[in-house]
Design a protein around this motif. Structure first.
Motif, short mmCIF file in Angstrom:
data_model
loop_
_atom_site.label_atom_id
_atom_site.label_comp_id
_atom_site.label_asym_id
_atom_site.label_seq_id
_atom_site.Cartn_x
_atom_site.Cartn_y
_atom_site.Cartn_z
N THR A 154 8.17 20.34 -19.82
CA THR A 154 7.68 21.25 -18.78
C THR A 154 6.31 20.79 -18.28
O THR A 154 6.02 20.88 -17.09
N VAL A 155 5.48 20.30 -19.19
CA VAL A 155 4.16 19.81 -18.79
C VAL A 155 4.31 18.51 -18.02
O VAL A 155 3.63 18.28 -17.02
N GLN A 156 5.22 17.66 -18.47
CA GLN A 156 5.49 16.43 -17.75
C GLN A 156 5.88 16.73 -16.31
O GLN A 156 5.40 16.09 -15.37
N ALA A 157 6.74 17.74 -16.13
CA ALA A 157 7.18 18.09 -14.79
C ALA A 157 5.98 18.48 -13.92
O ALA A 157 5.90 18.10 -12.75
N GLU A 158 5.04 19.23 -14.50
CA GLU A 158 3.86 19.64 -13.73
C GLU A 158 3.00 18.43 -13.36
O GLU A 158 2.49 18.34 -12.24
N ILE A 159 2.83 17.52 -14.31
CA ILE A 159 1.99 16.34 -14.05
C ILE A 159 2.65 15.45 -12.99
O ILE A 159 1.98 14.94 -12.09
N VAL A 160 3.95 15.28 -13.08
CA VAL A 160 4.65 14.45 -12.09
C VAL A 160 4.51 15.07 -10.70
O VAL A 160 4.20 14.38 -9.73
N ALA A 161 4.67 16.39 -10.61
CA ALA A 161 4.52 17.06 -9.32
C ALA A 161 3.10 16.89 -8.79
O ALA A 161 2.88 16.63 -7.60
N LEU A 162 2.14 17.01 -9.70
CA LEU A 162 0.74 16.86 -9.30
C LEU A 162 0.47 15.46 -8.76
O LEU A 162 -0.17 15.30 -7.71
N VAL A 163 0.97 14.44 -9.44
CA VAL A 163 0.72 13.07 -9.01
C VAL A 163 1.37 12.82 -7.65
O VAL A 163 0.80 12.16 -6.78
N GLN A 164 2.56 13.39 -7.44
CA GLN A 164 3.23 13.25 -6.15
C GLN A 164 2.37 13.85 -5.03
O GLN A 164 2.26 13.30 -3.94
N GLU A 165 1.79 15.01 -5.34
CA GLU A 165 0.98 15.69 -4.35
C GLU A 165 -0.29 14.89 -4.04
O GLU A 165 -0.67 14.72 -2.89
N LEU A 166 -0.91 14.36 -5.10
CA LEU A 166 -2.12 13.57 -4.92
C LEU A 166 -1.82 12.30 -4.15
O LEU A 166 -2.61 11.84 -3.34
N LYS A 167 -0.64 11.77 -4.39
CA LYS A 167 -0.25 10.56 -3.68
C LYS A 167 -0.15 10.84 -2.19
O LYS A 167 -0.63 10.07 -1.36
N ARG A 168 0.45 11.98 -1.85
CA ARG A 168 0.55 12.34 -0.43
C ARG A 168 -0.84 12.50 0.17
O ARG A 168 -1.10 12.09 1.29
N GLU A 169 -1.74 13.08 -0.62
CA GLU A 169 -3.07 13.36 -0.10
C GLU A 169 -3.92 12.10 0.03
O GLU A 169 -4.59 11.89 1.02
N GLU A 210 0.85 -1.19 0.00
CA GLU A 210 0.00 0.00 0.00
C GLU A 210 0.88 1.23 0.00
O GLU A 210 1.89 1.29 0.70
N GLY A 211 0.53 2.20 -0.81
CA GLY A 211 1.26 3.46 -0.82
C GLY A 211 2.60 3.43 -1.53
O GLY A 211 3.28 4.44 -1.62
N GLU A 212 2.98 2.27 -2.06
CA GLU A 212 4.28 2.17 -2.73
C GLU A 212 4.19 2.68 -4.18
O GLU A 212 3.19 2.50 -4.85
N THR A 213 5.26 3.32 -4.64
CA THR A 213 5.33 3.69 -6.06
C THR A 213 6.32 2.77 -6.76
O THR A 213 7.50 2.72 -6.39
N LEU A 214 5.80 2.05 -7.74
CA LEU A 214 6.63 1.15 -8.53
C LEU A 214 6.84 1.78 -9.90
O LEU A 214 5.88 2.07 -10.61
#
Ligand SMILES: Nc1ncnc2c1ncn2[C@@H]1O[C@H](COP(=O)(O)OP(=O)(O)O)[C@@H](O)[C@H]1O
Ligand SMILES: Nc1ncnc2c1ncn2[C@@H]1O[C@H](COP(=O)(O)OP(=O)(O)O)[C@@H](O)[C@H]1O
Ligand code: SF4
Ligand SMILES: [Mg+2]
Ligand SMILES: [Mg+2]
Lengths: 346, 304
Positions: free
Chosen positions: A196-211, A40-44
């Motif tokens: 640049t868009v990839q960077a935004e999406i990756v940051a977004l997914v990281q944030e959603l993962k934390r949430e 659970e919670g792991e990123t593969l």
């Protein structure tokens, strides 16, 4: 890295999964005995040659393999203890888009051009969470806010073509996470996007993962993205896992010659042009999956292959002297070979 | 290797506008895909062209080769203004300017053997060559790009993506060009194959003295391969410099954002980069300004 508590039972356990396609040229063994577990919670992060079965193995988990020509020829996919491969379609549909969200690059599962974005986000919310129309619409707006679509309320009733490529992928992510999944599967979700868009999406997914605390399977060919977001990295080739382990160990101490080859072939963004040599390329081409080589599928391209590699496929086992959980499928001993090379170079 | 100093390609004030059809019957307007772009490419030099999708990279590539001539501005090749050439002279010139595209499969003809595809260049431009001579030349080209000559009778579907790109490169160099536009030539290839193709391009440059316009969104490969780099943003060049200067000291905010967004294949460094990026959200980039030489050979759009 994940700071989730480590649970004993894995969220997902893939056991000896095998998938074949019947083609005119005979059966293509696209996935050849893939086994791994995800906490659970792991990123593969999954990387690998194209055609190595990355997409097919997740499509198989989700019951999305076209049959025919596809056939699941063996294995189990235990998600929270239930085998997704034997689940009736109706039950599977509740998992897919509910507990498991997904974002793909290919158009098969991307947005319906004839439906407004609101309709497409609302659908899983009603099906999986049983929300009524008003609640679902409110949640849809919140989701568009969450994936940072400006003026979300005003854009709900627009059609996909009215969004840019990056925004459409954000909408896909909104749909993927709509039901607060336990697992998000992203297959080349940022491959077609600008860096640049990839960077935004990756940051977004990281944030959603934390949430949300979801686990993630992130399939990409970009070793940089994998380095930043993964807890565990898995390297695939010709329908098999060649190497798998904690992200820092995979990059610092690769044990498969294929992983090493990939890492070495990348030029360094910070290195000047002076004194740079040729790129260290991996020779040859990936195998024709209609007639895969016997033995280790990477052997024909591997300068370090032993005679045994060409006849007998190595099992995926703990790499000697490596971090616990760092597995490799190789008959050769890469650290010993590299040490010898370094010795000779001196 | 330092590139010699005379330009083989000179692009001046190149613009490409596409008509925007107004179906409501209003005033027809134009979309300015590329606006007032100038650069030189020296003999033996690789100029990189980077920028987000839709910024006009391919449009410039097609304008420079006259596959899709510019709306305004000039393209001079070895000192000759291409727009002033007669169709006949342009045909001769075409042999010397070649293009390699992203999707080799689309460039190839599925019903033509790959040997015939390469040979076609000779049939079109070297009518004096006989069959045997063509066949020998094709075999030599195959060897040169790392393909076995005995594969010449095979068809495109029998090759992998990397091999198909080698076939396209073989045809591109068949007529001994001096300039090749390579538009995303490795974007569709596996990571394990990209280095092979980049090494091949580099070897051919050293051997044949080729100049390249290398269009790519792979910023790592651009730094490695290109002598100089132009950064395109919304149809304009916002920065142009020697590649080391550009990467070590990017001046334009868009260049800074672009380079800052490249993931680093090193877990600790990449996690740090992600954390830093999260802490500092992107600010908008202002349009307008003029290209100013801020250091020798380092040009940046600057707002006065
Ligand atoms: N519908 C299909 N019919 C036949 N072969 C297929 C089909 N889908 C995938 N394959 C084959 O399965 C293998 C694995 O493909 P895939 O999982 O898509 O690779 P990747 O690792 O690039 O995602 C490939 O050899 C591919 O050609
Ligand atoms: N034939 C055309 N007609 C109209 N617009 C075009 C045409 N070709 C390209 N464009 C537009 O010009 C812009 C630049 O395109 P392109 O040169 O292909 O960008 P890049 O290669 O940098 O992605 C884009 O907005 C594109 O939609
Ligand atoms: S959201 Fe709709 S399309 Fe997606 S899984 Fe649920 S029912 Fe199927
Ligand atoms: Mg895939
Ligand atoms: Mg383009």
């Amino acid at each position: 890295m994940s700071d989730m508590p480590r649970l004993e039972t894995p969220l997902l356990e893939v056991r000896d999964l095998a998938v074949a396609f019947d083609t005119d040229g005979g059966a293509v063994h696209a996935v050849n005995g893939v086994s791994y577990a995800l906490r659970e919670g792991e990123t593969l992060g999954i990387v690998g040659e194209s055609g190595s079965g990355k997409s097919v193995h997740v499509l198989a988990m989700l019951g999305l393999i076209p049959r025919p020509p596809g056939r699941i020829t063996g294995g189990q996919v235990l998600f929270r203890g239930r085998d997704l491969l034997t689940l009736p379609e109706k039950a599977l549909r509740k998992v897919r888009g509910g507990e498991i969200g997904f974002v793909f690059q290919d158009p098969m599962s991307s947005l319906n051009p004839g439906m407004t974005v609101a309709a497409q986000i609302v659908e899983p919310l009603r099906i999986h969470l049983g929300l009524d129309a008003r609640a679902a619409r409110r949640r849809a707006r919140e989701l568009l806010d969450l994936v940072r679509i400006p003026n979300a309320a005003g854009r709900l009733d627009q059609y996909p073509h009215e969004f840019s490529g990056g925004q459409r992928q954000r909408v896909m992510i909104a749909i993927g996470i709509a039901c607060r999944p336990k697992l998000l599967i992203a297959d080349e979700a940022t491959t077609a996007l600008d860096v640049t868009v990839q960077a935004e999406i990756v940051a977004l997914v990281q944030e959603l993962k934390r949430e949300i605390g979801m686990a993630i399977i992130w399939i990409t060919h970009d070793l940089g993205v994998v380095a930043g977001i993964s807890d565990t990295v898995q390297v695939m080739y010709a329908g098999r896992i060649l190497e798998r382990g904690p992200v820092d160990d995979i990059f610092a101490d690769p044990r498969s010659a294929y992983t090493l080859g990939l890492l070495r072939s990348l030029p360094d963004l910070t290195r000047g042009r002076a004194g740079r040599g040729r790129l260290r390329q991996i020779e040859g081409a990936p195998p024709d999956m209609r007639a895969p080589p016997p033995g280790d599928p990477f052997a024909p391209r591997n300068a370090y292959a032993t005679p045994r590699c060409r006849t007998e496929a190595p099992p995926l086992v703990q790499a000697a002297g490596a971090a616990p959980g760092h597995l490799v499928a190789a008959w050769y001993d890469l650290p010993a070979i590299l040490a010898r090379e370094a010795e000779e170079a001196r | 290797m330092r590139a010699p100093d005379y330009p083989i390609v000179s692009v001046r004030n190149l613009s490409k506008h596409y008509p925007l059809r107004s179906w409501w019957g209003g005033k027809a307007s134009v979309f300015r895909a590329v606006e007032d772009v100038s650069f030189d490419i020296r003999a033996g030099e690789t100029l990189g062209l980077v920028g987000e999708s839709g910024s006009g990279k391919s449009t410039i590539g097609r304008a420079v080769t006259m596959l899709n001539p510019p709306t305004a501005g000039t393209v001079a090749f070895e000192g000759t203004d291409l727009a002033k050439l007669s169709p006949r002279a342009m045909r001769g010139m075409r042999a010397r300017i070649q293009t390699v595209f992203q999707d080799p499969y689309a460039a190839l003809n599925p019903r033509m053997s790959v040997g015939d595809y390469v040979s076609e260049a000779f049939k079109l431009h070297r009518p004096e060559m006989g069959r045997a001579e063509r066949r020998a030349a094709v075999a030599g080209l195959f060897e040169r790009v790392g393909l076995e000559p005995r594969f010449a009778g095979r068809f495109p579907h029998q090759f992998s993506g990397g091999q198909r790109q080698r076939i396209c490169i073989a045809r591109a160099i068949a007529l001994k060009p001096s300039f090749i536009v390579a538009d995303e030539p490795i974007a569709a290839l596996d990571v394990s194959i990209q280095a092979q193709v980049v090494n091949l391009l580099q070897d051919l440059q050293a051997e044949l003295g080729l100049s390249y316009l290398f269009i790519s969104h792979d910023l790592r490969m651009v730094r490695y391969l290109c002598h100089r780099v132009a950064v395109l943003w919304r149809g304009r060049i916002v920065e142009l410099a020697e590649s080391d200067a550009l990467y070590d000291d990017p001046r334009h905010p868009y260049t800074q954002r672009l380079l800052g967004a490249v993931p680093v294949p090193d877990p600790a460094a990449e996690r740090a980069r992600l954390a830093a990026e999260q802490a500092r959200p992107a600010s908008p980039i202002a349009e307008g300004g003029d290209l100013v030489e801020v250091a020798p050979g380092h040009w940046v759009v600057t707002r006065s």
